[in-house]
Design an enzyme around this catalytic site. Sequence first.
Site, PDB file in Angstrom:
ATOM      1  N   ARG A 282       0.974  -1.353  -0.166  1.00 48.51           N
ATOM      2  CA  ARG A 282      -0.153   0.045   0.098  1.00 48.51           C
ATOM      3  C   ARG A 282       0.836   1.126  -0.004  1.00 48.51           C
ATOM      4  O   ARG A 282       1.861   1.329   0.747  1.00 48.51           O
ATOM      5  CB  ARG A 282      -0.861  -0.068   1.275  1.00 48.51           C
ATOM      6  CG  ARG A 282      -2.153  -0.824   1.349  1.00 48.51           C
ATOM      7  CD  ARG A 282      -3.042  -0.442   0.242  1.00 48.51           C
ATOM      8  NE  ARG A 282      -4.333  -1.450   0.332  1.00 48.51           N
ATOM      9  CZ  ARG A 282      -4.420  -2.562  -0.639  1.00 48.51           C
ATOM     10  NH1 ARG A 282      -3.422  -2.636  -1.561  1.00 48.51           N
ATOM     11  NH2 ARG A 282      -5.412  -3.274  -0.474  1.00 48.51           N
ATOM     12  N   GLU A 311      -4.317   7.026  -3.098  1.00 45.47           N
ATOM     13  CA  GLU A 311      -4.786   6.980  -4.644  1.00 45.47           C
ATOM     14  C   GLU A 311      -6.373   6.936  -4.416  1.00 45.47           C
ATOM     15  O   GLU A 311      -7.251   7.040  -3.394  1.00 45.47           O
ATOM     16  CB  GLU A 311      -4.735   5.076  -4.476  1.00 45.47           C
ATOM     17  CG  GLU A 311      -3.373   4.720  -4.897  1.00 45.47           C
ATOM     18  CD  GLU A 311      -3.238   3.251  -5.025  1.00 45.47           C
ATOM     19  OE1 GLU A 311      -4.339   2.758  -5.336  1.00 45.47           O
ATOM     20  OE2 GLU A 311      -2.223   2.834  -4.768  1.00 45.47           O
ATOM     21  N   HIS A 329      -1.406   0.544  -9.845  1.00 48.78           N
ATOM     22  CA  HIS A 329      -2.265  -0.587  -8.786  1.00 48.78           C
ATOM     23  C   HIS A 329      -2.716  -1.854  -9.612  1.00 48.78           C
ATOM     24  O   HIS A 329      -4.045  -1.825  -9.486  1.00 48.78           O
ATOM     25  CB  HIS A 329      -3.178   0.264  -7.942  1.00 48.78           C
ATOM     26  CG  HIS A 329      -3.408  -0.731  -6.685  1.00 48.78           C
ATOM     27  ND1 HIS A 329      -3.525   0.050  -5.734  1.00 48.78           N
ATOM     28  CD2 HIS A 329      -3.347  -1.983  -6.324  1.00 48.78           C
ATOM     29  CE1 HIS A 329      -3.905  -0.971  -4.546  1.00 48.78           C
ATOM     30  NE2 HIS A 329      -3.671  -2.008  -5.152  1.00 48.78           N
TER      31      HIS A 329
END
Length: 367
Positions: A282, A311, A329
Site C-alpha cells: 500500500r 490513491e 495499482h
Amino acid sequence: MTGKPKVLIISDITESNPTYIEFSKKFECIRYVPTTKEQLFTDLQSEKLRDVTAIWAMWVGFAELGGTIEKDVFEAIPLSVKVVSIAPVGYDRYDIDFLTKRGIILTNNPGLGAGAVADIALFLILATFRFTTVLEQSLRKERHVFRSREVLNSDKFVTGIPSRREENVFGFGNNIGGRTVTSPGGKRCGVLGVGAIGKEIIRRVVAFGMSAHYYTRTPLSNEDLATLPASSMTAYSSLDELLPNCDVVVLCVPLSARTYHILNSKTLALLPQGARVVNVGRGGLIDSEALVAALDSGHLTTAGLDVFEGEPQIPEILLDRWDITILPHIGSATQETVITAENGIMRNIENVVLEGGSGITPVNKIR
Ligand SMILES: O=CC(=O)O
C-alpha cells in the site's frame, strides 16, 4: 418482488462466470454502476434498496470511486444489510469499527492474486536493477535503439536525468545518470511481509538467483519453510536488522497504524548505499518525500511502485522521475484474480445470508 434475498452489486461482474449463473438463481441481483459518491449516498437510501441484505462491492473503494466506501457512505446503507463483501485482500480503506457497531460483517479475499502480485513485484525488481523505464522512455522518444553517448546525453533524453554528461553516462547503458546498472542475480532481496504474497515473491526472486532476506513478527512454521527455498533465505529479528542487508527491499505488508510510513527517512537510511525500493503493498507504507530525498541524495538507486498514498491520485513528486517505475495499482489485475474474487464474494454472501454464518473470510466479528 421475487421473494429472494436482494444483493446490491456495485461493480462490473463476469456474467458468464458459472458460479454467478447459479448465484443469480438464489438472489435478486441488483446491478448498480456508481457515478459519484454523492449519488451513491442518495441511491443507497432509496426505496428500491430498502431491503437489500448484502452488498457486493468488488473494488469500489480502490478503483473507480477511490475511497468512497468509507464511513460517510456506509452511513447511508440500509439497516437490512448484513454483509459487505469486497474483492481485495487489503481492507485498510474500510472503517471496521463503524461496520461492527452497525452489526455488518465485512468479508475480504485473503491471499487473492498472490502470484499475480508477486509477478508485478518481480517486474518492478527487474525494472529497478535494469532501468527499463527510463530506457524505454528514451527509445520511444528517440525512435531508435541508441548506442551513442551523444544520444543518451542529449537534452531530448527523458527529463530530469542529471546532465553530468561525459563522465556519468555511457552509450552502452551500464551507467545511467551516474547510477550503475546491475543484474539482480547474486543480490539480496529483502521481503517485508511474508504472507501469501511475500512467499510467492521469495520463490520468484530465488529463481532469479537472488537470496531472500526477511523479517516477520510471527516466525515461519516448518511447514511454511518446507514450501520455500529455505537454503536461500535468512531471517532477521527486526526491521532495523533486515534493512542493512537488502540490495532491494520489497514491501508487501498490510497498511495499519503500525506499518504506516514504515519506510521513512530514518529507516531508508538503514538501507545500504545504492539500494532499491519496491512497493506492491500500500502507498502509505512509504513516506514519498523521504523516498524522493533518498533518490536525490544518491543513497537509493531506483524505486518501483505499484501503489501510492492517497490513491487514485499519485503524489506529484513521483510522477516525472526517470528513476522511479510507476504502475497504476495492477498487482492482482488479471482475469484469474477477478474470477477468484467474485467466487469468494459469492461464497461469503451465501454463507451469511443463506446459511446464517459469520462469513467464510470475515474481517470483523459481530456479536
Ligand atoms: O490491492 C489489492 C488487494 O488488496 O487485493
